[in-house]
Design a protein around this motif. Structure first.
Motif, PDB file in Angstrom:
ATOM      1  N   PHE A   1       4.886   3.820   2.642  1.00  0.00           N
ATOM      2  CA  PHE A   1       4.838   2.688   1.714  1.00  0.00           C
ATOM      3  C   PHE A   1       5.083   1.428   2.536  1.00  0.00           C
ATOM      4  O   PHE A   1       6.067   1.353   3.280  1.00  0.00           O
ATOM      5  CB  PHE A   1       5.906   2.840   0.626  1.00  0.00           C
ATOM      6  N   GLY A   2       4.181   0.433   2.450  1.00  0.00           N
ATOM      7  CA  GLY A   2       4.350  -0.767   3.258  1.00  0.00           C
ATOM      8  C   GLY A   2       3.619  -1.959   2.682  1.00  0.00           C
ATOM      9  O   GLY A   2       2.951  -1.887   1.641  1.00  0.00           O
TER      10      GLY A   2
ATOM     11  N   ASN B   1       0.841  -1.197   0.000  1.00  0.00           N
ATOM     12  CA  ASN B   1       0.000   0.000   0.000  1.00  0.00           C
ATOM     13  C   ASN B   1       0.877   1.249   0.000  1.00  0.00           C
ATOM     14  O   ASN B   1       2.029   1.230   0.438  1.00  0.00           O
ATOM     15  CB  ASN B   1      -0.940   0.013   1.205  1.00  0.00           C
ATOM     16  N   TYR B   2       0.296   2.310  -0.500  1.00  0.00           N
ATOM     17  CA  TYR B   2       0.937   3.626  -0.503  1.00  0.00           C
ATOM     18  C   TYR B   2      -0.045   4.579   0.156  1.00  0.00           C
ATOM     19  O   TYR B   2      -1.165   4.755  -0.335  1.00  0.00           O
ATOM     20  CB  TYR B   2       1.251   4.071  -1.934  1.00  0.00           C
ATOM     21  N   THR B   3       0.335   5.133   1.301  1.00  0.00           N
ATOM     22  CA  THR B   3      -0.588   5.938   2.090  1.00  0.00           C
ATOM     23  C   THR B   3      -0.246   7.420   2.023  1.00  0.00           C
ATOM     24  O   THR B   3       0.905   7.808   2.237  1.00  0.00           O
ATOM     25  CB  THR B   3      -0.583   5.486   3.562  1.00  0.00           C
ATOM     26  N   ILE B   4      -1.258   8.216   1.729  1.00  0.00           N
ATOM     27  CA  ILE B   4      -1.150   9.671   1.692  1.00  0.00           C
ATOM     28  C   ILE B   4      -2.011  10.226   2.823  1.00  0.00           C
ATOM     29  O   ILE B   4      -3.140   9.772   3.042  1.00  0.00           O
ATOM     30  CB  ILE B   4      -1.645  10.226   0.348  1.00  0.00           C
ATOM     31  N   PHE B   5      -1.486  11.202   3.545  1.00  0.00           N
ATOM     32  CA  PHE B   5      -2.236  11.884   4.596  1.00  0.00           C
ATOM     33  C   PHE B   5      -2.599  13.292   4.123  1.00  0.00           C
ATOM     34  O   PHE B   5      -1.786  13.970   3.484  1.00  0.00           O
ATOM     35  CB  PHE B   5      -1.420  11.954   5.886  1.00  0.00           C
ATOM     36  N   TYR B   6      -3.814  13.727   4.447  1.00  0.00           N
ATOM     37  CA  TYR B   6      -4.240  15.062   4.003  1.00  0.00           C
ATOM     38  C   TYR B   6      -5.220  15.644   5.028  1.00  0.00           C
ATOM     39  O   TYR B   6      -5.706  14.955   5.929  1.00  0.00           O
ATOM     40  CB  TYR B   6      -4.857  15.003   2.605  1.00  0.00           C
ATOM     41  N   ASN B   7      -5.504  16.942   4.855  1.00  0.00           N
ATOM     42  CA  ASN B   7      -6.406  17.672   5.764  1.00  0.00           C
ATOM     43  C   ASN B   7      -5.980  17.555   7.224  1.00  0.00           C
ATOM     44  O   ASN B   7      -6.815  17.408   8.118  1.00  0.00           O
ATOM     45  CB  ASN B   7      -7.849  17.194   5.602  1.00  0.00           C
TER      46      ASN B   7
END
Length: 216
Positions: A157-158, A129-135
């Protein structure tokens, strides 16, 4: 009677072959999921070495698409986004909620389906998975305690592992239950008027869901 039995057996076999996923088939699922971070967080360095954060659970909808490379092997793309409250712990516990953030972790897994022709079809999967954080936002309690603060979280990325089962309810519709563990590691940066504090967080959520799917 023998003729009727043979006809009934043939009909069941035909229904099974229609219901089974074939190479090139797609299935689409919609689930309600619980995202439960199993976080392990460091201190907020350097200002609050004895203070840290706890990431709260979230319940959200999820959509996923599976393409079958063979009758047994499929590739699944999992799409969901979840909001999480950040609670202060240790020296920051008195502040309560100190921030909130949204996570977007698109996940791709390679699955093996054990019984593609059965009514009950368990499967397992592994991927990344590729994780994006926002807000990302700081709360007024944090701002009032240390000054106006902005929060940002690094992308991650994990790996991801999953297990689940599909159970037919009609020729092309089925119910689904699924559980995943997703590796998500990030560093949160708190910027208070140019003064920088950081906290390392291993989120590693367990994601459990139940829903409905259809073959195409």
């Amino acid at each position: 009677m023998l003729r009727a039995a043979l006809i009934g057996t043939a009909a069941i076999g035909a229904m099974t072959s229609v219901a089974a996923a074939e190479q090139g088939d797609w299935i689409v699922r919609g689930r309600a999921i619980l995202v439960s971070p199993q976080e392990d967080a460091s201190g907020v360095e350097p200002a609050f070495p004895n203070g840290s954060v706890e990431v709260e659970d979230a319940v959200v909808p999820e959509l996923d698409f599976t393409y079958f490379l063979t009758r047994n092997v499929g590739v699944e793309l999992i799409l969901a986004t979840s909001p999480h409250d950040l609670e202060g712990t240790g020296d920051l516990e008195g502040l309560g909620k100190i921030g909130d953030v949204w996570a977007l972790p698109p996940t791709l897994t390679l699955q093996y389906h054990f019984q593609p022709e059965a009514k009950v079809r368990p499967y397992v999967g592994v991927g990344f998975n590729y994780t994006i954080f926002y807000n990302e936002d700081a709360t007024s309690s944090l701002n009032n305690a240390i000054g106006d603060t902005s929060i940002s979280l690094d992308e991650s990325f994990g790996v991801a592992v999953q297990a689940g089962v599909d159970v037919d309810v009609s020729e092309n519709w089925f119910v689904n239950a699924d559980i995943k563990w997703i590796q998500i590691d990030t560093t949160a940066t708190l910027n208070t008027g140019g003064s920088i504090n950081k906290v390392d967080v291993e989120l590693d959520p367990i994601v459990a869901g139940i829903g409905l799917g259809r073959r195409f």
